[in-house]
Design an enzyme around this catalytic site. Structure first.
Site, mmCIF file in Angstrom:
data_model
loop_
_atom_site.group_PDB
_atom_site.id
_atom_site.type_symbol
_atom_site.label_atom_id
_atom_site.label_comp_id
_atom_site.label_asym_id
_atom_site.label_seq_id
_atom_site.Cartn_x
_atom_site.Cartn_y
_atom_site.Cartn_z
ATOM 1 N N ARG A 258 -4.493 6.752 1.239
ATOM 2 C CA ARG A 258 -6.126 7.564 0.616
ATOM 3 C C ARG A 258 -6.655 6.067 -0.103
ATOM 4 N NH1 ARG A 258 -2.854 12.392 -1.422
ATOM 5 N NH2 ARG A 258 -1.575 12.736 0.262
ATOM 6 N N ASP B 209 3.804 5.997 15.321
ATOM 7 C CA ASP B 209 2.335 6.232 14.126
ATOM 8 C C ASP B 209 2.830 7.880 14.645
ATOM 9 O OD1 ASP B 209 0.834 5.845 12.334
ATOM 10 O OD2 ASP B 209 -0.317 5.503 14.079
ATOM 11 N N ASN C 99 1.268 13.387 4.237
ATOM 12 C CA ASN C 99 1.493 14.746 4.853
ATOM 13 C C ASN C 99 1.676 14.687 6.513
ATOM 14 O OD1 ASN C 99 -0.475 15.560 2.357
ATOM 15 N ND2 ASN C 99 -2.143 14.470 3.505
ATOM 16 N N ASP D 201 -1.195 9.606 12.676
ATOM 17 C CA ASP D 201 -2.146 9.920 13.162
ATOM 18 C C ASP D 201 -2.565 8.846 14.176
ATOM 19 O OD1 ASP D 201 -1.986 11.985 10.721
ATOM 20 O OD2 ASP D 201 -2.224 10.116 9.296
HETATM 21 C C1 G6P Z 1 -2.405 7.375 7.795
HETATM 22 C C2 G6P Z 1 -3.923 7.440 8.007
HETATM 23 C C3 G6P Z 1 -5.508 7.515 7.581
HETATM 24 C C4 G6P Z 1 -4.981 8.076 5.985
HETATM 25 C C5 G6P Z 1 -3.584 7.372 5.761
HETATM 26 C C6 G6P Z 1 -2.529 8.298 3.807
HETATM 27 O O1 G6P Z 1 -2.283 6.358 7.979
HETATM 28 O O2 G6P Z 1 -4.710 7.134 9.687
HETATM 29 O O3 G6P Z 1 -6.780 7.682 7.884
HETATM 30 O O4 G6P Z 1 -5.729 7.531 4.761
HETATM 31 O O5 G6P Z 1 -2.866 7.947 6.122
HETATM 32 O O6 G6P Z 1 -3.007 9.675 4.392
HETATM 33 P P1 G6P Z 1 -2.581 10.436 3.208
HETATM 34 O O7 G6P Z 1 -2.115 11.706 4.370
HETATM 35 O O8 G6P Z 1 -1.597 9.729 2.854
HETATM 36 O O9 G6P Z 1 -4.158 10.772 2.467
HETATM 37 MG MG MG Z 2 -2.892 5.816 13.985
#
Ligand code: G6P
Ligand code: MG
Length: 224
Positions: free
Chosen positions: A52, A12, A123, A14
């Site tokens: 998101r 993963d 992202n 983040d």
């Molecule tokens: C990861 C993070 C989430 C986030 C998701 C979508 O799973 O843990 O906090 O909302 O990605 O990210 P994005 O950059 O596409 O909004």
């Molecule tokens: Mg994570």
């Protein structure tokens, strides 16, 4: 399960590789303030690993606001959050790599493990680029091509396929409960980063990324 059978590691992003969980959380906090949802630690934790739009729904649901916004307004809120998040991402540097991760990636590379990224974030390529770790990942799952998010196994199963490895030959590393559930459901051995009481479904839990080393993982398997 034998440590020697492991040939690939699926990460993963983040909260495992980069400290970007905090950035997502700060950006969502702004949205919560805007719509009038109280921002709590528990809500912040619930959003980890969630897409998101899924995250926005959870923020709206927390104060029963989901029907107060139409689709276009929801898109706008999500768009604003992403703009805010990306502004924060631009300030990322190598210093935002979580402790021990770069040397762990290096030791995996030296030992010829396949490396893949399984993040729900659209992202993730930008984040990897900013922190200078893109070259470690031969395979990055594109979350826009998936039909279901975590805790569904699809994202980790796809990563194993991209590595051309059976799930049993992979490890998956996550900081979110739903991420661990996704790894487990894909029949991949799960490693949690964080609180072992929260990540109690994981195969092994390390309190922080500094403990994530091949020898610590190996000694867990040897004990079994
Ligand atoms: C990861 C993070 C989430 C986030 C998701 C979508 O799973 O843990 O906090 O909302 O990605 O990210 P994005 O950059 O596409 O909004
Ligand atoms: Mg994570």
């Amino acid at each position: 399960m034998e440590f020697e059978n492991i040939k690939g590691v699926i990460f993963d992003l983040d909260g495992v590789i980069s400290n970007t969980s905090r950035l997502h959380s700060d950006a969502w906090h702004q949205v919560a303030d805007k719509v009038g949802t109280e921002w709590t630690e528990s809500l912040s934790n619930k959003l980890k690993g969630v897409s998101r739009m899924g995250s926005l729904e959870l923020i709206l649901q927390a104060s029963s606001l989901e029907s107060h916004y139409n689709d276009q307004q929801k898109q706008e809120l999500a768009h604003d959050k992403n703009k805010d998040y990306l502004r924060r991402v631009e300030n990322l540097t190598k210093n935002d790599i979580l402790p021990g991760i770069e040397s762990f990636l290096e030791s995996l590379k030296q030992n010829h493990y396949g490396l893949a990224l399984a993040s729900s974030s659209k992202n993730s390529a930008r984040v990897l680029e900013k922190i200078g770790l893109s070259h470690y990942f031969s395979e990055i799952v594109d979350p826009t091509k998936l039909s279901k998010g975590k805790p569904d196994p699809e994202i980790f199963a796809t990563a194993a396929k991209l590595l051309r490895l059976a799930p049993e030959k992979c490890l998956g590393i996550e900081d979110a409960v739903m991420g661990i559930q996704s790894i487990n459901a894909a029949n991949i051995f799960s490693i949690g980063i964080g609180d072992k009481n929260i990540l109690n479904e994981a195969g092994i839990v390390f309190e922080n990324t500094e403990l994530l080393t091949l020898s610590n993982i190996r000694s867990h398997f040897d004990k079994k």
